[in-house]
Design a protein around this motif. Structure first.
Motif, PDB file in Angstrom:
ATOM      1  N   ASP A  70      14.060 -11.508  11.609  1.00  0.00           N
ATOM      2  CA  ASP A  70      13.742 -12.569  10.482  1.00  0.00           C
ATOM      3  C   ASP A  70      13.125 -11.740   9.292  1.00  0.00           C
ATOM      4  O   ASP A  70      13.632 -11.829   8.037  1.00  0.00           O
TER       5      ASP A  70
ATOM      6  N   GLU B 280       8.928 -18.102  -1.363  1.00  0.00           N
ATOM      7  CA  GLU B 280       8.572 -17.479   0.005  1.00  0.00           C
ATOM      8  C   GLU B 280       8.826 -18.539   1.083  1.00  0.00           C
ATOM      9  O   GLU B 280       9.534 -18.058   1.942  1.00  0.00           O
ATOM     10  N   TYR B 281       8.583 -19.891   0.796  1.00  0.00           N
ATOM     11  CA  TYR B 281       9.101 -20.557   1.845  1.00  0.00           C
ATOM     12  C   TYR B 281      10.262 -20.884   2.022  1.00  0.00           C
ATOM     13  O   TYR B 281      11.062 -20.830   2.983  1.00  0.00           O
TER      14      TYR B 281
ATOM     15  N   TYR C 298      11.781 -17.661   3.573  1.00  0.00           N
ATOM     16  CA  TYR C 298      11.531 -17.396   5.018  1.00  0.00           C
ATOM     17  C   TYR C 298      12.203 -18.410   5.590  1.00  0.00           C
ATOM     18  O   TYR C 298      12.876 -18.196   6.815  1.00  0.00           O
ATOM     19  N   LEU C 299      12.342 -19.825   5.200  1.00  0.00           N
ATOM     20  CA  LEU C 299      13.019 -20.617   6.140  1.00  0.00           C
ATOM     21  C   LEU C 299      14.458 -20.414   6.218  1.00  0.00           C
ATOM     22  O   LEU C 299      15.206 -20.442   7.273  1.00  0.00           O
TER      23      LEU C 299
ATOM     24  N   VAL D 197      14.992 -17.628   8.982  1.00  0.00           N
ATOM     25  CA  VAL D 197      14.676 -17.986  10.420  1.00  0.00           C
ATOM     26  C   VAL D 197      15.758 -18.602  10.673  1.00  0.00           C
ATOM     27  O   VAL D 197      16.247 -18.815  11.986  1.00  0.00           O
ATOM     28  N   THR D 198      16.386 -19.509   9.609  1.00  0.00           N
ATOM     29  CA  THR D 198      17.359 -20.618  10.156  1.00  0.00           C
ATOM     30  C   THR D 198      18.760 -19.960  10.528  1.00  0.00           C
ATOM     31  O   THR D 198      19.502 -20.090  11.174  1.00  0.00           O
TER      32      THR D 198
END
Lengths: 959, 271
Positions: free
Chosen positions: B225, B249-250, B253-254, B257-258
């Motif tokens: 990730d 950042e959200y 990150y999302l 990981v996706t």
């Protein structure tokens, strides 16, 4: 261009403009049940029609495209005298409440069953996925389909619609079709927009682009040149009367801090001017041509900004008091700023200080909280923040006013017709006898229509022009210019011992009332007065302050301040239990109140007055907690097959009130007509919740008369007697009790007159079905028809009319507990509510199926508030989410997979036939139940609304 | 303000009308052009709702061919449609809207919250485009995106997707009806020239794009990730901003990981 099509089986032909939408064409054809809730956003589904057998949004189709097509509209299904099976099933299932979208939903379900006679739950969900239901939730739509299928198959229902209560009663506590259901589900003329006359002028409001600014000048010269403009209203040509828009008892516990138009705008969306024109298009064009010179001022948007030393002041004018003025008021007013600030007038002291942006404050204590904190095993302290959210009724705020015979007639979609009359009277200067307010059916209120947000200006516009005037808020105006739920910061300090006993509670509530003080004292008061009395705790203190800011205005919202206070207190209790290592359920059971417990905390928690210290009355709280824990299998860990998904459970105990004892007031008039039927004139305002049905059931139960022989006329200020209105959960308890008093009084008159006519003694007579007087002594009967006809035949005693008034100091408090099971993805932060069980003690549920739907609807709203809905403002105070898509209301897809509304059987000593309130309380439990469940799932406390995936990830340290 | 609505009877007529009027726009399902806040500003609308040749779904060799006026619901209901595309069409939460919205319209709009683009990019979908002369040409959907200014007047007549692609897609939104903050797709498609792995994202208010650097790297080895996040930070097209959908950042990150989760599913054979 020419369009030939078939509408509901009939050939039609239209000449249409290329830009005309299908809905506009259908309105020309009289299909006014094809409504609009979202200004062509393609979201709410009020405009759903079938084109060649396929559901589409009529607002997103150009009329020119349907040439040669076959169109079906909701009003083409059945009519009130001849309902279709689907329409009837919807009414019977209780989903037809405020019902603005009920006709469209009926069309969709009809389409579904025509194409798929045995739909699965997923297929029903799919069919309804494009329609927004705010009132009744979605759960009983599955029931409606089931009932319709059973009726189609076997000619009758096999499934129980809802549980029944009070076997000794005939109709109270049993499911029975809502009396206005046929009108609403078929799309018959019902709501304000249906009564607008073709000669009506249209009003459009110019709104402020600034969060705070003085108006230096307004030049409307060019705007007045637009053809069709009749009048333009501004602060320069409207009265300087200061008032407020909250529909509360008079004198109001809200400051009079606004005029129709102010010289200072205080939020983006504040009124600057209103154009009244012959057409909507002309009014819109003229609004664009108004030139305003603003002196832009710094603004504040949060309570933290508002309370900061030297913060810009939202109000800085002269302060006046109608009573209780402080001794230093003259000195205080020497510090008033620019004359354009206007005034703030208090009806009585609210412990305010506008020079510090404080609109109201209050505090109180029982016991010794500090000592409790010092001596307890554990203390927790945390702050919980709630966001600004909007009611989003499907029918936006709307008003039609006209002058008739020297009187102002106001068609209003309101919860408070008598307060509308009073406030319109203030701004127009007309006495109440010259104002006639007609409350139509209300397409969703939820508290927002407790405020007089549009009727004041529309009424005034009609009064000054002498012409009918129609005003209809856009969806964007609903967000930026209407009332919203107060954002609140709830700070809780709570102490307890290892045995699970809570020893001390401190609550500090800081509320953001926005630019005006509607409900500014009472909403935050409810955060304490409808939460602290849940606890059997000897040491409790509260301290609340309400701040003016430059956000969109706040006001009443279903649940009032209680959902925010409940969120803070229940979350804090769960945090305390966690810290003490005590099971949360055991802590709840150890600390909740029970019948007879004296509520000392209420002493300081009146609505601007001293509160009544009363014992807890009927109380189903313990049963709700225990039963709910059993249902959700409290303590049993559920694990997902996917390791990223963690599952947790939570619950919250809840309470509300049933009206405002000592403040609320209801009246009703029951008349026996000459054919033995009854018309009940109720001051109460049925806003879709079934209040008129409650009144009709009460009449039916007492007089033993079939429901079809009873008509309820309500919310009409000419024909009905005074009622404070439908708010504070007062409908069933206050207006219902007034109907009961009036009916009992009518019963007495019927017995007395019958005794005279039958030459019997009153003691020997009883009433019996189907509406007759029976002599136990002689066996003689006299029908109401004969009785009334004789009484009115020229030689009798005249029509039997009875009046009922209900006021009380008694308090009937509904209790309950809401349970959630959620799944949280610890990798992505996603949250899914898997199960939600709402258990509530509503006393005797007079309309059990409607009560359950109100619970479903309120819970869905609260799930929305907890997880999805948010009015996001930018640094200039502009709402970035002022439409349905961006704002984030939950649709059927967001509903819990397993959703139950359970009515706890408790018979109240004060409510009509033992009834208490049902709806508002159902808004209180979701946020803490979900928040506690999230913690149970993944170990993080989310202390602010909405609880989003991003917040989960932040709390987990992933970002 | 629309002052002319023309109901085209053929694709050629529609393409000709569009090519000869620069203030015109195609009217497909109407869910965007007639919607509140639509950014499309045209005086003449050319309705292509009655053009039969733009309807229908058929099979040809290794491809499924979808008429541009097929609605999302048509695509979902067709037995020929690959599962990955059905899944993407179901991202549109409203059945009523799915009855109206068309695949061609969704592609032409190029919204950064598109329901379909990530999937179409990941499967290397191709578009058939018709010019004002009636001549057609085929472009890959990525090319259409990059050369939109050049191609925008052309009528999308057909969308060609591989039958045998493996595509996994995930959409994130506040509610199902809300605009998506991210729609991410990872696919293995037989139609790629260099690498079979395709990663694409529709990132609200940011970009519709393929993430070739990441897919090429992941062809070599699985990334963590953190490695994907590092790569995303260097991506010039994906300049995430803070908005109502979340912080940069959200979103980063999302997305990371996706990508990893979908990659594992695709390589694990769940596509």
């Amino acid at each position: 261009m020419r369009v030939n099509c078939i509408i509901n089986g009939k050939s039609r032909s239209f000449d249409v403009d290329p830009s005309m939408r299908l809905r506009q064409m259908l309105l020309l054809n009289g299909n006014f049940a094809v409504r609009d809730s979202d200004d062509c956003e393609g979201f709410c589904g009020s405009d759903t029609v079938l084109v060649d057998g396929t559901p589409v949004y009529a607002n997103l189709v150009l009329a020119g495209e349907v040439d040669g097509c076959e169109i079906r509209t909701p009003d083409g299904l059945g009519n009130p005298q001849n309902l279709t099976v689907v329409q009837k099933a919807m009414i019977d299932a209780g989903v037809v409440q405020s019902a603005y979208n009920a006709p469209a939903a009926a069309l969709l379900l009809t389409w579904l069953l025509e194409n798929n006679p045995n739909p699965s739950k997923e297929e029903i969900k799919d069919a309804l996925s494009g329609i927004f239901i705010r009132d009744a939730g979605y759960e009983n739509y599955y029931l409606a389909v089931k009932l319709a299928r059973e009726k189609m198959k076997s000619g009758k229902y096999k499934t129980e619609i809802a549980p029944s209560f009070r076997p000794e009663l005939d109709i109270i506590g049993k499911p029975a079709a809502k009396i206005d259901g046929p009108q609403l589900v078929t799309g018959e003329r019902a709501v304000v927009e249906d009564y607008v006359t073709p000669d009506a002028l249209h009003m459009v409001v110019l709104r402020s682009p600034h969060a705070s600014a003085y108006i230096n000048s307004i030049d409307d010269t060019e705007a007045r040149k637009v053809e069709g403009v009749v009048e333009i209203l501004t602060a320069y040509n409207t009265p300087e009367t200061h008032y407020m828009q909250a529909g509360q008892g008079n004198p109001e516990p809200s400051p009079h801090d606004r005029r129709l138009f102010n010289m200072k705008v205080r939020h983006v969306g504040d009124r600057v001017a209103a154009v009244i024109a012959e057409t909507l298009e002309a009014a819109k064009e003229a609004v664009k041509k108004i030139k305003v010179d603003y002196e832009v001022l710094p603004a504040v948007f949060t309570v933290e900004e508002a309370m900061a030393p030297g913060a810009p002041l939202v109000h800085n004018g002269i302060v006046e008091y109608r009573s209780g003025a402080p001794a230093d008021l003259d000195e205080y007013n020497k510090r008033a700023g620019d004359p354009r600030e206007g005034k703030v007038i208090y009806q009585f002291p609210l412990h305010a200080d506008i020079r510090k942006n404080i609109a109201a404050s209050n505090k109180g204590e029982i016991g010794n909280v500090d000592e409790a904190f010092r001596t307890s095993d554990a203390v927790i302290e945390a702050t919980y923040q709630t966001s600004q959210i909007q009611h989003t009724p499907l029918e936006t705020h709307v008003c039609f006013a006209k002058m008739e015979g020297g009187r102002l007639v106001v068609y209003a979609s309101t919860q408070v017709p008598y307060h509308v009359r009073r406030i319109v009277g203030w701004v127009t200067g007309l006495p109440e006898n010259r104002i006639h307010v007609i409350k139509t059916r209300v397409g969703g209120g939820y508290g927002s229509k407790q405020d007089i947000l549009i009727e004041d200006l529309t009424g005034y516009a009609s009064f000054v022009t002498g012409r009918p005037v129609f005003c209809h808020n856009t969806r964007e105006e609903e967000f930026i210019a209407n009332s919203t739920r107060h954002p609140m910061r709830v700070h809780v300090k709570m102490s307890g011992n290892r045995d699970g006993k809570i020893t001390g509670i401190y609550m500090e509530v800081c509320a953001n009332t926005g630019p005006y003080g509607n409900h500014c004292l009472t909403v935050p008061m409810n955060s304490c007065s409808k939460t602290l009395p849940l606890f059997k705790c000897d040491n409790m203190r509260y301290d609340l302050k309400v701040y003016y800011t430059n956000t969109p205005p706040a006001g009443a919202y279903q649940g009032y301040g209680t959902p925010k206070g409940t969120y803070g207190l229940m979350m804090a209790m769960a945090e305390l239990a966690d810290k003490l290592g005590v099971d949360y359920k055991e802590m709840v059971l150890k600390n909740h109140v029970e019948e007879g417990y004296m509520l000392e905390i209420l002493k300081g928690l009146g609505e601007g007055r001293e509160g009544n210290v009363v014992p807890v009355g009927s109380c189903g709280l313990d049963e709700a907690v225990r039963k709910g824990c059993d249902m959700i299998e409290w303590g049993k860990r559920v694990r997902s097959k996917d390791p990223d998904w963690k599952i947790g459970k939570g619950f919250a105990m809840i309470m509300q009130g049933s009206g405002l004892p000592g403040l609320d007031h209801s009246e009703a008039i029951a008349k026996l007509e000459t054919d033995g039927t009854v018309i009940l004139n109720s001051g109460g305002a049925d806003i879709g919740t079934g209040l008129d049905t409650i009144s009709a059931k009460i009449v039916s139960e007492v007089l033993k008369l079939p429901m079809n022989k009873i008509t309820v006329v309500s919310g009409d200020t000419d024909s009905c007697a005074f009622d404070t209105g439908a708010y504070a959960s007062s409908g069933t308890f206050f207006s219902g009790n007034a109907s009961l008093v009036a009916t009992n009084n009518l019963k007495d008159k019927i017995i007395k007159e019958a005794a005279f006519q039958m030459e019997e003694s009153e003691e020997d007579l009883v009433l019996r079905a189907p509406g007759e007087v029976f002599s136990k002594k002689t066996g003689k009967t006299l029908s109401y028809a004969e009785l009334s006809h004789t009484a009115c035949s020229g030689s009798g005693h005249g029509q039997m009319i009875a009046h009922g008034t209900f006021v009380t100091t008694a308090s009937s408090v509904p209790y309950g507990a809401h349970f959630a099971q959620v799944a949280v993805n610890v990798r992505t932060g996603e949250i899914k509510v898997q199960k939600f069980y709402a258990l509530q003690d509503a006393g005797t549920p007079i309309n059990p199926e409607i009560a359950q739907c109100q619970m479903y609807g309120a819970v869905m709203k609260s799930i929305g508030h907890s997880l999805h809905e948010d009015m996001v403002l930018d640094r200039k105070g502009r709402c970035l989410t002022a439409n349905m898509t961006d704002y984030g209301v939950p649709m059927i897809t967001e509903a819990p997979d397993d959703f139950k509304a359970v009515l706890i059987d408790v018979n109240d000593q004060f409510g009509p036939f033992g009834a208490k309130s049902i709806s508002e309380i159902a808004c209180n439990g979701a946020a803490p139940a979900i928040g506690i469940a999230i913690h149970d799932a993944c170990g993080v406390w989310l202390r602010s609304w909405p609880m989003t995936p991003e917040k989960v990830l932040k709390a987990l340290g992933k970002i | 303000m629309v002052d002319n609505l023309i109901l085209a009877q053929s694709a050629k007529e529609a393409a000709r009308l569009k090519g000869s009027n620069n203030k015109s726009a195609y009217l497909a399902g109407g869910t965007e052009i007639n919607r509140l806040g639509s950014t499309i500003n045209a005086r003449t609308l050319i309705s292509i709702g009655r053009v039969k040749e733009l309807d229908g779904i058929r099979e040809e060799d290794d491809a499924i061919l979808i008429g541009s006026m097929c609605t999302f619901q048509d695509i979902i209901e067709s037995p020929l449609t690959p599962a990955y595309l059905k899944e993407a069409c179901l991202f549109m939460g409203s059945r009523t809207k799915r009855n109206m919205a068309t695949i061609g319209g969704n592609i032409a709009l190029r919204r950064t919250d598109s329901y379909l683009y990530a999937t179409l990019l990941a499967c290397a979908a191709k578009l058939t485009l018709m010019g004002k002369s009636g001549k057609t040409e085929t472009r890959c959907v990525c090319c259409y995106l990059h050369k939109y200014e050049e191609l925008k007047d052309l009528l999308i007549t057909e969308i060609r997707v591989p039958k045998d692609a493996k595509v996994q897609t995930k959409r994130y939104s506040n509610t199902v009806q809300s605009h998506a903050v991210l729609t991410v797709a990872v696919g293995e498609t037989p139609w790629c020239e260099k690498s079979s792995l395709r990663i694409a994202v529709a990132a609200k208010n940011t970009a519709l794009t393929r993430l070739d650097d990441i897919s090429e790297a992941m062809e070599q080895k699985e990334l963590t990730d953190e490695e994907i996040i590092k790569n995303l930070k260097a991506n010039k097209e994906l300049k995430f901003k803070s908005d109502i959908y979340g912080s940069p950042e959200y979103k980063r990150y999302l997305l990371a990981v996706t990508i990893n989760d979908l990659y594992r599913k695709v390589r694990g054979g769940q596509g």
